[in-house]
Design a protein around this motif. Structure first.
Motif, PDB file in Angstrom:
ATOM      1  N   GLN A  91      87.678 -59.590  -4.067  1.00  0.00           N
ATOM      2  CA  GLN A  91      87.463 -59.060  -5.423  1.00  0.00           C
ATOM      3  C   GLN A  91      86.946 -57.638  -5.288  1.00  0.00           C
ATOM      4  N   TYR A  92      87.544 -56.706  -6.057  1.00  0.00           N
ATOM      5  CA  TYR A  92      87.204 -55.295  -5.860  1.00  0.00           C
ATOM      6  C   TYR A  92      85.906 -54.902  -6.561  1.00  0.00           C
ATOM      7  N   SER A  93      85.212 -53.966  -5.907  1.00  0.00           N
ATOM      8  CA  SER A  93      83.997 -53.383  -6.480  1.00  0.00           C
ATOM      9  C   SER A  93      84.337 -52.011  -7.031  1.00  0.00           C
ATOM     10  N   LYS A  94      83.357 -51.356  -7.582  1.00  0.00           N
ATOM     11  CA  LYS A  94      83.597 -50.011  -8.123  1.00  0.00           C
ATOM     12  C   LYS A  94      83.873 -49.036  -6.990  1.00  0.00           C
ATOM     13  N   GLY A  95      84.429 -47.901  -7.343  1.00  0.00           N
ATOM     14  CA  GLY A  95      84.744 -46.902  -6.337  1.00  0.00           C
ATOM     15  C   GLY A  95      85.416 -45.707  -6.954  1.00  0.00           C
ATOM     16  N   VAL A 148      89.101 -43.526  -7.194  1.00  0.00           N
ATOM     17  CA  VAL A 148      90.542 -43.516  -6.994  1.00  0.00           C
ATOM     18  C   VAL A 148      91.090 -42.195  -7.512  1.00  0.00           C
ATOM     19  N   GLU A 149      91.699 -41.435  -6.609  1.00  0.00           N
ATOM     20  CA  GLU A 149      92.261 -40.125  -6.948  1.00  0.00           C
ATOM     21  C   GLU A 149      91.264 -39.255  -7.704  1.00  0.00           C
ATOM     22  N   GLY A 150      90.027 -39.239  -7.200  1.00  0.00           N
ATOM     23  CA  GLY A 150      88.996 -38.371  -7.749  1.00  0.00           C
ATOM     24  C   GLY A 150      88.311 -38.882  -9.005  1.00  0.00           C
ATOM     25  N   LYS A 151      88.646 -40.079  -9.448  1.00  0.00           N
ATOM     26  CA  LYS A 151      88.030 -40.638 -10.649  1.00  0.00           C
ATOM     27  C   LYS A 151      87.272 -41.916 -10.299  1.00  0.00           C
ATOM     28  N   GLU A 152      86.084 -42.034 -10.859  1.00  0.00           N
ATOM     29  CA  GLU A 152      85.295 -43.236 -10.623  1.00  0.00           C
ATOM     30  C   GLU A 152      85.863 -44.383 -11.452  1.00  0.00           C
ATOM     31  N   VAL A 153      86.014 -45.548 -10.827  1.00  0.00           N
ATOM     32  CA  VAL A 153      86.578 -46.713 -11.515  1.00  0.00           C
ATOM     33  C   VAL A 153      85.592 -47.878 -11.399  1.00  0.00           C
ATOM     34  N   PRO A 154      85.575 -48.758 -12.408  1.00  0.00           N
ATOM     35  CA  PRO A 154      84.618 -49.868 -12.385  1.00  0.00           C
ATOM     36  C   PRO A 154      85.053 -50.986 -11.451  1.00  0.00           C
ATOM     37  N   GLY A 155      84.109 -51.809 -11.053  1.00  0.00           N
ATOM     38  CA  GLY A 155      84.420 -53.017 -10.314  1.00  0.00           C
ATOM     39  C   GLY A 155      85.025 -54.058 -11.244  1.00  0.00           C
ATOM     40  N   TYR A 156      85.626 -55.074 -10.666  1.00  0.00           N
ATOM     41  CA  TYR A 156      86.307 -56.085 -11.485  1.00  0.00           C
ATOM     42  C   TYR A 156      85.358 -56.746 -12.475  1.00  0.00           C
ATOM     43  N   PHE A 203      81.691 -62.029  -3.172  1.00  0.00           N
ATOM     44  CA  PHE A 203      82.310 -61.143  -4.182  1.00  0.00           C
ATOM     45  C   PHE A 203      81.263 -60.217  -4.793  1.00  0.00           C
ATOM     46  N   PRO A 204      81.608 -58.933  -5.039  1.00  0.00           N
ATOM     47  CA  PRO A 204      82.845 -58.261  -4.615  1.00  0.00           C
ATOM     48  C   PRO A 204      82.788 -57.931  -3.121  1.00  0.00           C
ATOM     49  N   ASN A 205      83.932 -57.983  -2.462  1.00  0.00           N
ATOM     50  CA  ASN A 205      83.934 -57.809  -1.000  1.00  0.00           C
ATOM     51  C   ASN A 205      84.914 -56.754  -0.493  1.00  0.00           C
ATOM     52  N   TYR A 206      85.476 -55.940  -1.417  1.00  0.00           N
ATOM     53  CA  TYR A 206      86.211 -54.761  -0.950  1.00  0.00           C
ATOM     54  C   TYR A 206      86.121 -53.660  -2.004  1.00  0.00           C
ATOM     55  N   ALA A 207      86.076 -52.432  -1.520  1.00  0.00           N
ATOM     56  CA  ALA A 207      85.899 -51.285  -2.412  1.00  0.00           C
ATOM     57  C   ALA A 207      87.231 -50.855  -3.006  1.00  0.00           C
ATOM     58  N   ALA A 208      87.189 -50.306  -4.207  1.00  0.00           N
ATOM     59  CA  ALA A 208      88.379 -49.717  -4.794  1.00  0.00           C
ATOM     60  C   ALA A 208      88.922 -48.642  -3.859  1.00  0.00           C
ATOM     61  N   GLY A 256      91.573 -53.771   1.097  1.00  0.00           N
ATOM     62  CA  GLY A 256      91.163 -55.148   0.900  1.00  0.00           C
ATOM     63  C   GLY A 256      90.008 -55.539   1.796  1.00  0.00           C
ATOM     64  N   PRO A 257      89.606 -56.800   1.748  1.00  0.00           N
ATOM     65  CA  PRO A 257      88.445 -57.257   2.509  1.00  0.00           C
ATOM     66  C   PRO A 257      88.703 -57.296   4.010  1.00  0.00           C
ATOM     67  N   GLU A 258      87.622 -57.189   4.778  1.00  0.00           N
ATOM     68  CA  GLU A 258      87.742 -57.226   6.232  1.00  0.00           C
ATOM     69  C   GLU A 258      88.327 -58.547   6.714  1.00  0.00           C
ATOM     70  N   GLU A 259      88.071 -59.632   5.971  1.00  0.00           N
ATOM     71  CA  GLU A 259      88.577 -60.940   6.365  1.00  0.00           C
ATOM     72  C   GLU A 259      90.105 -60.966   6.406  1.00  0.00           C
ATOM     73  N   ALA A 260      90.749 -60.127   5.583  1.00  0.00           N
ATOM     74  CA  ALA A 260      92.216 -60.070   5.585  1.00  0.00           C
ATOM     75  C   ALA A 260      92.727 -59.455   6.882  1.00  0.00           C
ATOM     76  N   GLU A 261      92.010 -58.451   7.380  1.00  0.00           N
ATOM     77  CA  GLU A 261      92.384 -57.874   8.673  1.00  0.00           C
ATOM     78  C   GLU A 261      92.180 -58.888   9.788  1.00  0.00           C
ATOM     79  N   ALA A 262      91.091 -59.660   9.670  1.00  0.00           N
ATOM     80  CA  ALA A 262      90.814 -60.661  10.699  1.00  0.00           C
ATOM     81  C   ALA A 262      91.869 -61.769  10.686  1.00  0.00           C
ATOM     82  N   LEU A 263      92.368 -62.104   9.492  1.00  0.00           N
ATOM     83  CA  LEU A 263      93.380 -63.161   9.362  1.00  0.00           C
ATOM     84  C   LEU A 263      94.594 -62.890  10.234  1.00  0.00           C
TER      85      LEU A 263
END
Length: 502
Positions: A296-300, A302-310, A471-476, A480-487
Motif C-alpha cells: 500500500q503506497y504512502s505519500k511522496g 511524483v514529477e515534482g508534486k507532493e501526493v497523498p498516501g492511499y 501498511f503503508p509499505n512503499y513510497a509513491a 513497490g515494497p521490498e517484499e516484492a523484490e524478495a519474492l
C-alpha cells in the motif's frame, strides 16, 4: 471486414449514458468507427440516465466529450452533423421500472424503421450492483429479443468474488444465451495484446522455443504512476488483486501460456484460455506468504508534486487494509510450462506507467567467451510492451564495433509507430466493432471468469482475514515494497523495466 452497408442495422442502448465511461471511451469510439466506415449504414445510439436531457442537449454533451477524448482530435462538422442525428436520449430511473416502457417504445420505433434484421446491443456502463436489476428489467419488458439480434455487454468487475460471479452468470444465463453475453475486458482490445496471437501463431520462429525447455521464466507487469484519485470509494472494496490481476493480468497470462488453437474461432480460442487457467497450480493457505506479496503506497513526490498516501485519499478508510500493489508467482502444471514461474505484478503510484510482458530465455549451455569479452552479458529476452509504447523487442548479444571482441546486448525492435502510418484504434473501438459483428473472440466466457476468480480467492481470503501490520509499505514513485523484490530474488531473478524514451 464487412463494409458498413453489409452490417446489420444496430441500436446501441447505453445504460450510464451520462457517465464517465461513455463520455471518455464509448462515444468517441462509436464516432471514430463511424468516420472510418465501420458503423452500419443504419444505426442509432440511445443514451439513458436519470438526468433529464433533450436530444439536442445530450448531443451537445457528447460533442464536447468526443472533441476532448477522441484519438482523432476534434470532430469534423459535416461528419458530426450526420452522426449526431442518430443520437437519442431516454430518461430512465433504473429503480423505477415503469420507465423501461419508454425505452421499449424508442427501440421499437427504430426497429420498425430499420427492418427485421435490426440488432440491439445493451451496454451496461453502470455500477456493478445494477447489472442484475437491468438484466431482469430487460427480460421483464421483453426487450431481450432473439439470440441472433440481441446482445448485452457487461463491464468489469464481473462479480466481487467467486460466489457473486457464479450468481451473476446464473442470472444472466436464465435470460440470455452465452452467445449473447459479452463480458468486456478492454485490455484484450489493445493492439499489442491482439498481436500476441498473431506473433505466436502466424510465425514459425518462436513456437518451437515457446516452452519450458528454452524459457526460464515469464514476467507480466502492469504499473501505474497515478493513485486512486476519485475512485477511492470503489477501490476500497476492490484492491489491486481484484481490480487488475483477476482479470487483466490473468488474461495476459492466458495469451502467453495457451496452446495453439485449431482455428481462429471464438470458442476455440476461449477453450484454450480456460485450459490454461485450469492448469494453474492452486494455492494452499500455507503457500500464500511465499507466493504472493501485497503493498500500500504512502505519500511522496511524483514529477515534482507532493501526493497523498492511499489512506489519505478521498473515500478511503484511515486504517485501510486494502492493497494498492500485488505481486504473485504462478505455476502452470502442464507439459509446456511445468516448473516455469510466471510472475505477475501490478501497483499504483509506481515509478512509471507501463504494461510489459517479458519472456526470459535460458542461458546458452556453454560460454565460449571470456568474462572480459562478455562483461555486459545478458540472457536473451523477448519484451512485449503494451504501454507506454506499443512494441516488441528481442534482446540478443552482439559484437560491439571495433578491433576488440566485446559483446553487449542489442535490441531488435518492432515498433507500431515506426512501422505503420495509421494510428492504432482504441481498444473500445475494436471491442464495439466485434460486438456489432457478433465476434466473441476478445470477450470472456462465463467459465473463464469463474476459473480466474477461483485462482485468486485463496489469496483474497488470506489477506482479508489477516490485517497487514506493515501498511503503508512503499513510497509513491517507487517500484513497490521490498517484499516484492524478495519474492523474485529468492529464485535468482529481478523485475524488468523498459526504459522510457523521450
Amino acid at each position: 471486414m464487412k463494409k458498413a452497408s453489409k452490417l446489420n442495422p444496430t441500436i446501441f442502448v447505453i445504460f450510464g449514458g451520462t457517465g464517465d465511461l461513455n463520455k471518455r471511451k464509448l462515444a468517441p469510439a462509436l464516432y471514430n468507427l463511424y468516420t472510418e466506415g465501420y458503423m452500419p449504414s443504419k444505426f442509432a445510439i440511445i443514451g439513458t440516465g436519470r438526468t433529464a436531457f433533450t436530444d439536442e442537449k445530450y448531443q451537445k454533451e457528447l460533442l464536447h466529450s468526443v472533441n476532448e477524448f477522441s484519438r482523432n482530435g476534434k470532430v469534423k462538422k459535416d461528419k458530426w452533423d450526420v452522426f449526431s442525428q442518430s443520437i437519442h436520449y431516454c430518461t430512465i430511473d433504473i429503480k423505477s421500472q415503469q420507465t423501461f416502457e419508454n425505452l421499449k417504445g424508442e427501440i421499437e420505433k427504430y426497429q420498425a424503421d430499420f427492418g427485421e434484421n435490426t440488432q440491439v446491443i445493451f451496454y451496461l456502463a453502470v455500477a456493478p450492483n445494477l447489472f442484475p436489476l437491468i438484466a431482469q428489467c430487460l427480460h421483464q419488458y421483453k426487450l431481450t429479443g432473439n439470440e441472433e439480434n440481441c446482445r448485452i455487454v457487461i463491464e468489469k468487475p464481473f462479480g466481487h468474488d467467486l460466489e457473486s460471479a457464479k450468481e451473476l452468470n446464473l442470472l444472466l444465463s436464465g435470460i440470455f444465451t452465452e452467445k449473447q453475453i459479452y463480458r468486456i475486458d478492454h485490455y484484450l482490445g489493445k493492439e499489442t495484446v491482439q498481436n500476441m496471437m498473431a506473433f505466436r501463431f502466424a510465425n514459425s520462429l518462436f513456437e518451437p522455443l515457446w516452452n519450458r525447455t528454452y524459457i526460464e521464466h515469464i514476467q507480466i507487469s502492469v504499473t501505474e504512476q497515478l493513485g486512486v484519485g476519485d475512485r477511492g470509494g470503489y477501490y476500497e472494496g476492490a484492491g489491486a488483486l481484484r481490480d487488475m490481476i483477476q482479470n487483466h493480468l490473468l488474461q495476459l497470462l492466458c495469451l502467453v501460456g495457451m496452446e495453439a488453437p485449431i482455428s481462429f474461432n471464438a470458442d476455440e480460442i476461449r477453450d484454450r484460455k480456460v485450459e490454461v487457467l485450469r492448469a494453474v497450480r492452486p494455492f494452499k493457505p500455507e503457500e500464500i506468504s511465499s507466493h504472493a506479496v501485497r503493498g500500500q503506497y504512502s505519500k511522496g513526490w511524483v514529477e515534482g508534486k507532493e501526493v497523498p498516501g492511499y489512506r489519505s485519499e478521498n473515500g478511503v478508510d484511515a486504517h485501510s487494509n486494502t492493497e494498492t500493489f500485488a505481486a504473485v508467482k504462478f505455476f502452470i502444471d502442464n507439459w509446456r510450462w511445468q516448473g516455469i514461474p510466471f510472475y505477475l505484478r501490478t501497483g499504483k503510484r509506481m515509478n512509471q506507467t507501463s504494461s510489459i510482458i517479458t519472456i526470459q530465455f535460458k542461458d546458452v549451455p556453454h560460454h565460449i567467451f571470456s568474462n572480459n569479452v562478455a562483461e555486459t552479458w545478458q540472457q536473451n529476452r523477448l519484451i512485449i510492451s503494451i504501454q507506454p509504447e506499443a512494441s516488441i523487442r528481442l534482446q540478443v548479444q552482439s559484437k560491439r564495433p571495433g578491433l576488440d571482441m566485446v559483446l553487449n546486448p542489442v535490441d531488435m525492435v518492432f515498433n507500431y509507430k515506426g512501422t505503420y502510418e495509421n494510428d492504432s484504434p482504441e481498444a473500445y473501438e475494436t471491442l464495439l466493432l466485434d460486438a456489432i459483428l457478433g465476434d466473441q473472440t476478445l470477450f470472456m466466457r462465463g467459465d473463464q471468469v469463474e476459473a480466474a476468480w477461483e485462482l485468486v480467492m485463496p489469496i483474497i481470503h488470506t489477506w482479508e482475514n489477516k490485517k497487514s501490520l506493515s501498511f503503508p509499505n512503499y513510497a509513491a514513485d517507487s517500484w513497490g515494497p521490498e517484499e516484492a523484490e524478495a519474492l523474485i530474488a529468492r529464485d535468482g531473478y529481478h523485475w524488468f523495466t523498459l526504459p522510457i524514451k523521450d
